[in-house]
Design a protein around this motif. Structure first.
Motif, PDB file in Angstrom:
ATOM      1  N   ALA A 186      -8.207  -8.978   5.903  1.00  0.00           N
ATOM      2  CA  ALA A 186      -8.461 -10.143   5.051  1.00  0.00           C
ATOM      3  C   ALA A 186      -7.324 -11.154   5.152  1.00  0.00           C
ATOM      4  CB  ALA A 186      -8.644  -9.695   3.604  1.00  0.00           C
ATOM      5  N   ALA A 187      -6.085 -10.662   5.212  1.00  0.00           N
ATOM      6  CA  ALA A 187      -4.934 -11.561   5.322  1.00  0.00           C
ATOM      7  C   ALA A 187      -4.926 -12.278   6.668  1.00  0.00           C
ATOM      8  CB  ALA A 187      -3.640 -10.777   5.135  1.00  0.00           C
ATOM      9  N   LEU A 188      -5.240 -11.559   7.736  1.00  0.00           N
ATOM     10  CA  LEU A 188      -5.280 -12.183   9.061  1.00  0.00           C
ATOM     11  C   LEU A 188      -6.388 -13.230   9.131  1.00  0.00           C
ATOM     12  CD1 LEU A 188      -4.363 -12.430  11.986  1.00  0.00           C
ATOM     13  CD2 LEU A 188      -5.841 -10.473  12.543  1.00  0.00           C
ATOM     14  N   GLU A 189      -7.532 -12.928   8.566  1.00  0.00           N
ATOM     15  CA  GLU A 189      -8.627 -13.906   8.550  1.00  0.00           C
ATOM     16  C   GLU A 189      -8.222 -15.164   7.788  1.00  0.00           C
ATOM     17  OE1 GLU A 189     -11.886 -11.747   6.916  1.00  0.00           O
ATOM     18  OE2 GLU A 189     -12.396 -10.748   8.807  1.00  0.00           O
ATOM     19  N   ALA A 190      -7.502 -14.989   6.686  1.00  0.00           N
ATOM     20  CA  ALA A 190      -7.034 -16.141   5.911  1.00  0.00           C
ATOM     21  C   ALA A 190      -6.027 -16.960   6.713  1.00  0.00           C
ATOM     22  CB  ALA A 190      -6.411 -15.668   4.601  1.00  0.00           C
ATOM     23  N   LEU A 191      -5.144 -16.276   7.424  1.00  0.00           N
ATOM     24  CA  LEU A 191      -4.166 -16.981   8.255  1.00  0.00           C
ATOM     25  C   LEU A 191      -4.870 -17.791   9.343  1.00  0.00           C
ATOM     26  CD1 LEU A 191      -0.871 -15.437   9.647  1.00  0.00           C
ATOM     27  CD2 LEU A 191      -2.307 -16.893  11.063  1.00  0.00           C
ATOM     28  N   LEU A 192      -5.796 -17.158  10.044  1.00  0.00           N
ATOM     29  CA  LEU A 192      -6.483 -17.827  11.152  1.00  0.00           C
ATOM     30  C   LEU A 192      -7.354 -18.985  10.673  1.00  0.00           C
ATOM     31  CD1 LEU A 192      -7.485 -14.719  13.300  1.00  0.00           C
ATOM     32  CD2 LEU A 192      -5.846 -16.505  13.925  1.00  0.00           C
ATOM     33  N   ALA A 193      -7.837 -18.896   9.447  1.00  0.00           N
ATOM     34  CA  ALA A 193      -8.688 -19.958   8.917  1.00  0.00           C
ATOM     35  C   ALA A 193      -7.906 -21.229   8.599  1.00  0.00           C
ATOM     36  CB  ALA A 193      -9.405 -19.468   7.658  1.00  0.00           C
ATOM     37  N   HIS A 194      -6.585 -21.110   8.438  1.00  0.00           N
ATOM     38  CA  HIS A 194      -5.805 -22.263   7.996  1.00  0.00           C
ATOM     39  C   HIS A 194      -4.694 -22.680   8.953  1.00  0.00           C
ATOM     40  CE1 HIS A 194      -7.689 -20.871   4.215  1.00  0.00           C
ATOM     41  NE2 HIS A 194      -7.656 -22.142   3.890  1.00  0.00           N
ATOM     42  N   VAL A 195      -4.328 -21.823   9.897  1.00  0.00           N
ATOM     43  CA  VAL A 195      -3.240 -22.166  10.808  1.00  0.00           C
ATOM     44  C   VAL A 195      -3.677 -23.290  11.746  1.00  0.00           C
ATOM     45  CG1 VAL A 195      -3.845 -20.501  12.631  1.00  0.00           C
ATOM     46  CG2 VAL A 195      -1.442 -21.161  12.287  1.00  0.00           C
ATOM     47  N   GLY A 196      -2.715 -24.127  12.141  1.00  0.00           N
ATOM     48  CA  GLY A 196      -3.018 -25.254  13.021  1.00  0.00           C
ATOM     49  C   GLY A 196      -2.320 -25.142  14.360  1.00  0.00           C
ATOM     50  N   PHE A 197      -2.549 -24.045  15.065  1.00  0.00           N
ATOM     51  CA  PHE A 197      -1.951 -23.901  16.393  1.00  0.00           C
ATOM     52  C   PHE A 197      -2.392 -25.051  17.290  1.00  0.00           C
ATOM     53  CE2 PHE A 197      -1.964 -19.117  15.569  1.00  0.00           C
ATOM     54  CZ  PHE A 197      -0.606 -19.082  15.323  1.00  0.00           C
ATOM     55  N   ARG A 198      -1.478 -25.505  18.143  1.00  0.00           N
ATOM     56  CA  ARG A 198      -1.817 -26.546  19.104  1.00  0.00           C
ATOM     57  C   ARG A 198      -1.540 -26.034  20.512  1.00  0.00           C
ATOM     58  NH1 ARG A 198       2.708 -29.187  21.070  1.00  0.00           N
ATOM     59  NH2 ARG A 198       4.667 -28.744  19.984  1.00  0.00           N
ATOM     60  N   SER A 199      -2.132 -26.681  21.481  1.00  0.00           N
ATOM     61  CA  SER A 199      -1.887 -26.323  22.879  1.00  0.00           C
ATOM     62  C   SER A 199      -0.656 -27.054  23.388  1.00  0.00           C
ATOM     63  CB  SER A 199      -3.095 -26.679  23.747  1.00  0.00           C
ATOM     64  OG  SER A 199      -4.209 -25.885  23.397  1.00  0.00           O
ATOM     65  N   SER A 200       0.168 -26.333  24.134  1.00  0.00           N
ATOM     66  CA  SER A 200       1.372 -26.903  24.726  1.00  0.00           C
ATOM     67  C   SER A 200       1.346 -26.626  26.223  1.00  0.00           C
ATOM     68  CB  SER A 200       2.622 -26.269  24.106  1.00  0.00           C
ATOM     69  OG  SER A 200       3.777 -26.609  24.840  1.00  0.00           O
ATOM     70  N   PRO A 201       1.432 -27.651  27.067  1.00  0.00           N
ATOM     71  CA  PRO A 201       1.335 -27.428  28.514  1.00  0.00           C
ATOM     72  C   PRO A 201       2.458 -26.564  29.068  1.00  0.00           C
ATOM     73  CG  PRO A 201       2.006 -29.688  28.027  1.00  0.00           C
ATOM     74  CD  PRO A 201       1.592 -29.076  26.738  1.00  0.00           C
ATOM     75  N   ARG A 202       3.590 -26.496  28.371  1.00  0.00           N
ATOM     76  CA  ARG A 202       4.726 -25.721  28.869  1.00  0.00           C
ATOM     77  C   ARG A 202       4.812 -24.324  28.261  1.00  0.00           C
ATOM     78  NH1 ARG A 202       6.713 -30.970  28.523  1.00  0.00           N
ATOM     79  NH2 ARG A 202       7.519 -31.798  30.490  1.00  0.00           N
ATOM     80  N   ARG A 203       3.999 -24.054  27.233  1.00  0.00           N
ATOM     81  CA  ARG A 203       4.125 -22.749  26.579  1.00  0.00           C
ATOM     82  C   ARG A 203       2.801 -21.997  26.510  1.00  0.00           C
ATOM     83  NH1 ARG A 203       7.358 -23.622  21.161  1.00  0.00           N
ATOM     84  NH2 ARG A 203       6.749 -25.803  21.346  1.00  0.00           N
ATOM     85  N   ALA A 204       1.843 -22.499  25.747  1.00  0.00           N
ATOM     86  CA  ALA A 204       0.601 -21.733  25.582  1.00  0.00           C
ATOM     87  C   ALA A 204      -0.473 -22.618  24.975  1.00  0.00           C
ATOM     88  CB  ALA A 204       0.844 -20.522  24.681  1.00  0.00           C
ATOM     89  N   SER A 205      -1.716 -22.202  25.165  1.00  0.00           N
ATOM     90  CA  SER A 205      -2.832 -22.898  24.534  1.00  0.00           C
ATOM     91  C   SER A 205      -2.977 -22.430  23.089  1.00  0.00           C
ATOM     92  CB  SER A 205      -4.128 -22.617  25.296  1.00  0.00           C
ATOM     93  OG  SER A 205      -4.487 -21.247  25.151  1.00  0.00           O
ATOM     94  N   ALA A 206      -3.688 -23.216  22.302  1.00  0.00           N
ATOM     95  CA  ALA A 206      -3.961 -22.827  20.918  1.00  0.00           C
ATOM     96  C   ALA A 206      -4.756 -21.525  20.873  1.00  0.00           C
ATOM     97  CB  ALA A 206      -4.716 -23.944  20.209  1.00  0.00           C
ATOM     98  N   ASP A 207      -5.721 -21.369  21.771  1.00  0.00           N
ATOM     99  CA  ASP A 207      -6.532 -20.149  21.790  1.00  0.00           C
ATOM    100  C   ASP A 207      -5.682 -18.920  22.105  1.00  0.00           C
ATOM    101  OD1 ASP A 207      -8.828 -21.491  21.140  1.00  0.00           O
ATOM    102  OD2 ASP A 207      -9.554 -21.658  23.205  1.00  0.00           O
ATOM    103  N   TYR A 208      -4.741 -19.073  23.018  1.00  0.00           N
ATOM    104  CA  TYR A 208      -3.878 -17.943  23.364  1.00  0.00           C
ATOM    105  C   TYR A 208      -3.005 -17.552  22.178  1.00  0.00           C
ATOM    106  CZ  TYR A 208      -0.665 -15.054  26.123  1.00  0.00           C
ATOM    107  OH  TYR A 208       0.082 -14.017  26.617  1.00  0.00           O
ATOM    108  N   ARG A 209      -2.505 -18.529  21.455  1.00  0.00           N
ATOM    109  CA  ARG A 209      -1.707 -18.230  20.268  1.00  0.00           C
ATOM    110  C   ARG A 209      -2.545 -17.517  19.204  1.00  0.00           C
ATOM    111  NH1 ARG A 209       1.329 -23.838  21.163  1.00  0.00           N
ATOM    112  NH2 ARG A 209       3.404 -23.039  21.649  1.00  0.00           N
ATOM    113  N   ARG A 210      -3.776 -17.941  19.037  1.00  0.00           N
ATOM    114  CA  ARG A 210      -4.657 -17.268  18.079  1.00  0.00           C
ATOM    115  C   ARG A 210      -4.911 -15.823  18.498  1.00  0.00           C
ATOM    116  NH1 ARG A 210      -7.312 -20.548  14.421  1.00  0.00           N
ATOM    117  NH2 ARG A 210      -8.988 -19.034  14.207  1.00  0.00           N
ATOM    118  N   HIS A 211      -4.972 -15.595  19.795  1.00  0.00           N
ATOM    119  CA  HIS A 211      -5.168 -14.239  20.314  1.00  0.00           C
ATOM    120  C   HIS A 211      -3.947 -13.357  20.040  1.00  0.00           C
ATOM    121  CE1 HIS A 211      -6.402 -11.027  23.037  1.00  0.00           C
ATOM    122  NE2 HIS A 211      -5.239 -11.137  23.652  1.00  0.00           N
ATOM    123  N   LEU A 212      -2.760 -13.941  20.110  1.00  0.00           N
ATOM    124  CA  LEU A 212      -1.525 -13.170  19.962  1.00  0.00           C
ATOM    125  C   LEU A 212      -1.127 -12.910  18.512  1.00  0.00           C
ATOM    126  CD1 LEU A 212       0.768 -14.943  22.599  1.00  0.00           C
ATOM    127  CD2 LEU A 212      -0.328 -12.708  22.847  1.00  0.00           C
TER     128      LEU A 212
END
Length: 230
Positions: A186-212
């Motif tokens: 439940a806590a992880l679902e709440a985090l993922l519902a509100h976090v604003g990960f962005r894609s960075s060409p030098r580090r990682a995509s937003a989807d990859y961050r959500r996966h990690l």
């Protein structure tokens, strides 16, 4: 300067990261900050780089910044009209933009609450080779444990927003609950519902961050919880 002041620990902004990470008072009261300071750059960088510099850059995933946010820090600022204290989150206006008045103010240091029995913290990050790159994602937690339940918790995630970000909805999902699989889900679902990960060409995509983030969140939470039970 690094010293206890009443019920808080004061850490001067000009202290090098390596010195902070080796101080027994910081190890005792702010383990997350020790772990963050130990991961900035390489040894040569940490010998001269300061915590104030790490914070003043106002990057949403700076390691020292994420640890201090989770630890509930306050910042002391010196200016032409005197010194003032500011809630740590209020230092940041956007990526690379701080609330410090350019040419008029500077960071003096940070105040952290002293830990009590049942309280502990942890910082972890996922990165490319140490000393080469900024973190792909980092996460810090400070919690208070009461038997098997989480009495209080602060969770900071970077880069979760344009400014250093607290996962307040995830915190609410955990407070007062025993640490069970459904509670964490439940806590992880709440985090993922509100976090604003962005894609960075030098580090990682937003989807990859959500996966990690799920694995990183669970590892950090379990470590902090176990420390609080010692």
């Amino acid at each position: 300067m690094l010293e206890p002041r009443e019920d808080q620990l004061f850490i001067g902004a000009a202290l090098p990261l390596n010195r902070i990470a080796r101080q027994p008072l910081v190890v005792r009261h702010a383990q997350a900050l020790v772990e963050a300071c130990d991961l900035v750059g390489g040894p040569q960088v940490r010998n001269v780089a300061t915590l104030g510099g790490n914070v003043a850059h106002a990057l949403p995933a700076a390691d020292g910044t994420i640890a201090l946010l989770a630890l509930g820090a306050e910042a002391e600022i010196a200016g032409l009209s005197g010194n003032r204290r500011l809630p740590f989150a209020d230092l940041f206006l956007g990526p690379g933009k701080s609330a410090l008045k350019q040419g008029e103010e500077l960071l003096v240091g940070f105040y952290l609450p002293l830990s009590k029995k049942g309280q502990a913290s942890c910082f972890k990050r996922i990165m490319r080779p140490q000393g080469v790159a900024l973190p792909i994602i980092n996460l810090a937690i400070r919690l208070e444990r009461e038997k098997d339940a989480i009495k209080d918790i602060r969770i900071a995630v970077g880069p979760g927003a344009p400014t250093p970000w607290r996962a307040r909805e995830a915190e609410r999902a955990l407070i007062g609950k025993p640490m069970q699989d459904d509670t964490f889900t439940a806590a992880l679902e709440a985090l993922l519902a509100h976090v604003g990960f962005r894609s960075s060409p030098r580090r990682a995509s937003a989807d990859y961050r959500r996966h990690l983030v799920g694995t990183l969140f669970k590892d950090t939470l379990e470590t902090a919880r176990n420390r609080a039970g010692l």
